[in-house]
Design an enzyme around this catalytic site. Structure first.
Site, PDB file in Angstrom:
ATOM      1  CG  ASP A 395      -2.160   0.796   1.091  1.00 50.14           C
ATOM      2  OD1 ASP A 395      -2.358   1.409   0.022  1.00 50.14           O
ATOM      3  OD2 ASP A 395      -2.955   0.823   2.059  1.00 50.14           O
ATOM      4  CD  GLU A 398      -0.299   6.629  -2.541  1.00 48.38           C
ATOM      5  OE1 GLU A 398      -1.121   5.870  -3.072  1.00 48.38           O
ATOM      6  OE2 GLU A 398       0.099   6.491  -1.357  1.00 48.38           O
ATOM      7  CG  ASP A 462      -8.160   3.365  -0.326  1.00 45.94           C
ATOM      8  OD1 ASP A 462      -7.927   2.190  -0.649  1.00 45.94           O
ATOM      9  OD2 ASP A 462      -7.455   3.996   0.476  1.00 45.94           O
TER      10      ASP A 462
END
Length: 669
Positions: A395, A398, A462
Site C-alpha cells: 500500500d 504517495e 480506495d
C-alpha cells in the site's frame, strides 16, 4: 526522423507524422521561473506556484551531425536550451534537453496535434478515459474522497479532512500519453508536471524542472504500439497459477475467524483461492475506522498459531496474504531498528522525519539510501516470505514529504513522484531474490514511470462504497483502461469499494454489481471496507453468498482464457482489459467509450454501474456478438438489453476460438 527548417521555422517529424512544429510566431518551447509551495495533509496536497517569468524561445539554430541533430534555442541571441534529436536503435524518436544554465526551473513544450486527436494514458485516471479537452496535473497523492467538487461527499471531505480530491487527483500519475495518431509520447521527469490537452493544434506539456528527454514511439496499430511501449517501460510478470482458482477473500479478525470464514464460503459453493488478512500484524482504531498497526511482523495476539496454520491452509489449497507499506510505526520494533541503523529520512535539523497518517505517526525509510532499500527487502523476506505469506497489498507510496532530507542529496520534491517506483522495485526484488516471482502476488495502488516492470498488479485504490461516477464503482473502469494504456495490463479493484465516510454505506446491490464486474477481470478480491460493520458483506445473507458463488464459478471457468491473455500482457504488453478501439480502430464511436471494456480480444463487458437498473444500454462494435446468457446474436451498434442482477451485460465474439468455453458460462450461474 526528419527535420525540415527555414530561417523562421522548423518541424520535427517521425515516420511521417509531425511531432514538433516551431516558428518565430508560434514557438513550441518556453522557459520560466517559479517558486512552488507544497502543503501535505495526510497524503492530500495543496500545491501552488508563484510564476515570476515565462519566456518564449523564438530564435533557433540547427546543426546536423552524423548521429544527431542539435537545435539551439535562444533568447535575445543567447542559447538557453538545446535539443539533441536522435533516432534510437529501437526506431523511436528521442529529444534530449540540455539547459545552458540553472537560471530556469520551468519549461513548457508543445507537441503538434490535430483537432480530431483522442488522448489516453497519463497513469490511472478515474474520471476520464479520453483526456482530450482537459488538463491533468501529474503528482502522486491520495486521490481524494468523492473526487468531484460538485458532490456532497467531496464537499464534506474537503471541509472536514482537506481530502475531497478532483478529477485529476490520483495515486498513479505518469507523464506519458498515447494519441489516436498511434504514437506514445513520454516526458522523462519526476517533477510536478501538467499535460494540457485543451488546444486544437498542440498539446502543451509543462514541468517544474528541465526534463531529461522527450520520447516518441509509433506503430501502425494499437497492439504493436503497446508492444513498442512495453519494450521500453517493462512488463508485468504472469500471475501465479493459484490466483485463478477463485476469489481472494478479504477477512479480518484473527486465525480461527479466518479459517471459519473460508470454510463458510466453501460450504456455500464459493471458490476461494486465498484469504487476505490485512490485519495480520495488528489493529489500530481511529476516527476513520479500522486501521492497521504498521509494524510488519506477525502479531500472535491477533493471529495466534498463524505460524502453523498458514501452512495447513496452503496444504488445503488456500493461500494467505497480508499487508505492508513503506512506513514504520513510531516507537515499534521496526521503527526502532531503522532509527538505530540511521535509515530514516530526516528533517532539515537532522532529526527523524515522521508523517501523520491519521492519528498516528510513522517514520519514512529512506529508499535513496542503498542500505535502507536493502533493509526493507530483508524485512519483506524475513517477516513475510519466510513466514509463509503468499502475497500482500503493498500500500501507499504517495506520502513522501517534499521538505524531507534524503540520503542521495536530491530534492524530495523531485523524488516524490518516483517513490512508488522505488517501493515497487523493493517488493519485486525481494520476491525475485527469494525465487518466488511465479508464486507470490503483490498489488499496489501508487505508481509512476517505470513501475510497469516491477508491479505485479495494480488495484484501483480506495473507491467510495457508492454509485458515484468519479469515485464509486464506475470509476474503476476508466482507471483500468487508462492504466492499460500506460503499460499496466493487469488491474483489479476492491469488490464493493473501501471508503465509508460522510454517510456512504455499501448496500447489497452495490456489492452484487461490483462482484459481477470483478468476475470479468484478471483478479477477484474482496474488501470489508474501512468500517466493516457499516457495509453490506457477502456473508450477510444467503442471496449474497449464492451470488458470489456463481460469480466465482464464472471467473474460474474462464481460467484458460485469462491465463492466455495474461501471458500476452507479459510477453508483448497487450493489456488484459482493453479499450474497444484496440481491436476496432476504424469505429469512431469506440474512442469515447469509457464504461465498457474488452477482456482480451473476445469478450466485451459493459458493467452495470448505476443503482436500480434492470436494463442496460451499451455499444457493440460491428461484429457477431453472442450474449453470454441467452445466446442471442447481435451485429453491433447501440442496444438495450435485460440486465438483472446475476446476469451482467457480457458478450463474446462468435468467431472466437474460445467460443466453446464461452458457451459454458451460462451453466455456471
Amino acid at each position: 526522423m526528419d527535420i525540415k527548417h527555414s530561417t523562421s521555422e522548423f518541424q520535427i517529424s517521425h515516420q511521417g507524422r509531425t511531432i514538433i512544429a516551431h516558428s518565430h510566431n508560434r514557438p513550441a518551447f518556453y522557459l520560466g521561473r517559479g517558486d512552488a509551495t507544497f502543503n501535505m495533509y495526510r497524503g492530500n496536497f495543496d500545491i501552488a506556484d508563484y510564476l515570476t517569468e515565462r519566456l518564449a524561445l523564438r530564435q533557433f539554430s540547427i546543426q546536423e551531425n552524423s548521429d544527431n541533430t542539435r537545435i539551439d534555442l535562444s533568447i535575445e541571441g543567447t542559447t538557453q536550451l538545446s535539443l539533441i534529436v536522435t533516432s534510437t536503435a529501437q526506431g523511436r524518436l528521442k529529444i534530449a534537453f540540455e539547459a545552458a544554465s540553472d537560471d530556469y526551473n520551468r519549461i513548457w513544450l508543445r507537441v503538434d496535434a490535430k483537432p480530431s486527436d483522442n488522448i489516453y494514458g497519463c497513469g490511472a485516471q478515474l474520471s476520464h478515459f479520453n483526456l482530450r479537452g482537459k488538463d491533468f496535473p501529474l503528482w502522486t497523492s491520495e486521490p481524494g474522497v468523492g473526487r468531484n467538487k460538485e458532490t456532497y461527499t467531496t464537499w464534506q471531505a474537503d471541509v472536514n479532512d482537506k481530502a475531497g480530491g478532483d478529477y485529476y487527483t490520483t495515486n498513479y500519475p505518469q507523464p506519458t500519453f498515447i494519441s489516436s495518431q498511434k504514437y506514445f509520447c513520454h516526458l522523462q521527469t519526476t517533477a510536478w508536471a501538467n499535460f494540457d490537452f485543451r488546444h486544437d493544434q498542440f498539446h502543451e506539456l509543462q514541468c517544474w524542472e528541465i526534463p531529461e528527454y522527450l520520447l516518441f514511439g509509433m506503430e501502425d496499430n494499437y497492439i504493436d504500439l503497446m508492444e513498442n511501449f512495453s519494450d521500453f517501460f517493462g512488463r508485468q510478470p504472469e500471475l501465479p497459477e493459484w490466483v485463478y482458482n477463485g476469489i481472494i477473500l478479504g477477512i479480518q479478525g484473527g486465525t480461527d475467524f479466518t479459517v471459519e470464514r473460508v470454510e463458510q464460503a466453501r460450504k456455500a459453493g464459493i471458490k476461494v483461492s486465498a484469504a487476505w488478512c490485512q490485519d495480520w500484524q495488528g489493529i489500530k482504531f481511529t476516527s476513520f475506522g479500522k486501521r492497521l498497526q504498521w509494524n510488519w511482523q506477525w502479531n500472535p495476539e491477533v493471529y495466534p498459531d498463524l505460524d502453523k496454520r498458514i501452512h495447513e491452509l496452503k496444504e488445503d489449497g488456500i493461500r494467505f496474504l497480508g499487508y505492508i507499506n513503506p512506513y514504520v510505526l513510531q516507537d515499534y520494533p521496526l521503527y526502532n531498528e531503522a532509527k538505530e541503523l540511521g535509515l530514516l529520512a530526516k528533517k532539515i535539523d537532522g532529526s527523524d522525519y515522521v508523517v501523520d497518517f491519521g492519528e498516528f505517526d510513522c517514520g519514512v525509510v529512506d529508499f535513496t539510501n542503498p542500505e535502507g532499500e536493502r533493509w526493507y527487502k530483508e524485512v519483506i523476506k524475513r517477516e513475510m516470505i519466510d513466514f509463509g505469506l503468499d502475497g500482500w497489498m503493498a500500500d501507499f507510496g504517495e506520502y513522501l514529504p517534499t521538505d524531507c532530507v534524503l540520503h542521495n542529496g536530491k530534492s524530495a520534491e523531485l523524488e516524490h513522484n518516483d517513490w512508488p517506483r522505488r517501493w515497487a522495485k523493493i517488493n519485486h526484488e525481494a520476491i525475485a531474490e527469494s525465487g518466488k516471482t511465479d508464486d507470490i502476488l503483490f498489488f499496489m495502488r501508487a505508481g509512476y514511470t517505470g513501475i510497469q516492470g516491477y508491479c505485479h498488479t495494480l488495484w484501483a485504490g480506495d473507491q467510495s462504497v457508492d454509485w458515484s461516477m468519479d469515485d464509486g464503482l464506475a470509476s474503476v473502469i476508466p482507471g483500468a483502461l487508462s492504466t492499460a494504456m500506460t503499460g499496466n495490463g493487469i488491474h483489479h479493484s476492491d469488490i464493493g469499494g473501501y471508503t465509508t465516510l460522510h454517510g456512504n454505506k455499501r448496500d447489497q446491490e452495490l456489492l452484487l454489481r461490483w462482484t459481477e464486474m470483478a468476475a470479468f477481470t484478471p483478479i477477484m478480491r474482496s474488501h470489508e471496507g474501512n468500517r466493516p460493520n457499516d457495509n453490506h458483506q457477502y456473508f450477510d445473507d444467503p442471496a449474497s453468498m449464492a451470488h458470489l458463488a456463481s460469480m466465482t464459478r464464472v471467473y474460474t471457468h474462464l481460467k484458460p482464457y485469462l491465463k492466455q491473455i495474461v501471458a500476452q500482457n507479459a510477453g508483448k504488453g497487450t493489456p488484459v482489459q482493453r479499450p474497444l478501439f484496440m481491436h476496432y480502430e476504424q469505429d469512431e464511436t469506440c474512442y469515447d467509450i469509457q464504461y465498457q471494456y474488452l477482456l482480451g480480444p473476445d469478450i466485451l463487458v459493459a458493467p452495470v454501474h448505476q443503482a436500480k437498473q434492470s436494463e442496460w444500454e451499451l455499444y457493440l462494435p460491428k461484429d457477431e456478438w453472442v450474449h453470454a446468457w441467452t445466446g442471442e446474436v447481435f451485429l453491433g451498434g447501440w442496444i438495450t438489453i435485460a440486465a438483472p442482477i446475476g446476469k451482467p451485460p457480457v458478450f463474446y465474439r462468435k468467431a472466437s476460438k474460445h467460443s466453446a468455453l464461452f458457451d459454458g458460462l451460462v451453466a455456471q450461474l
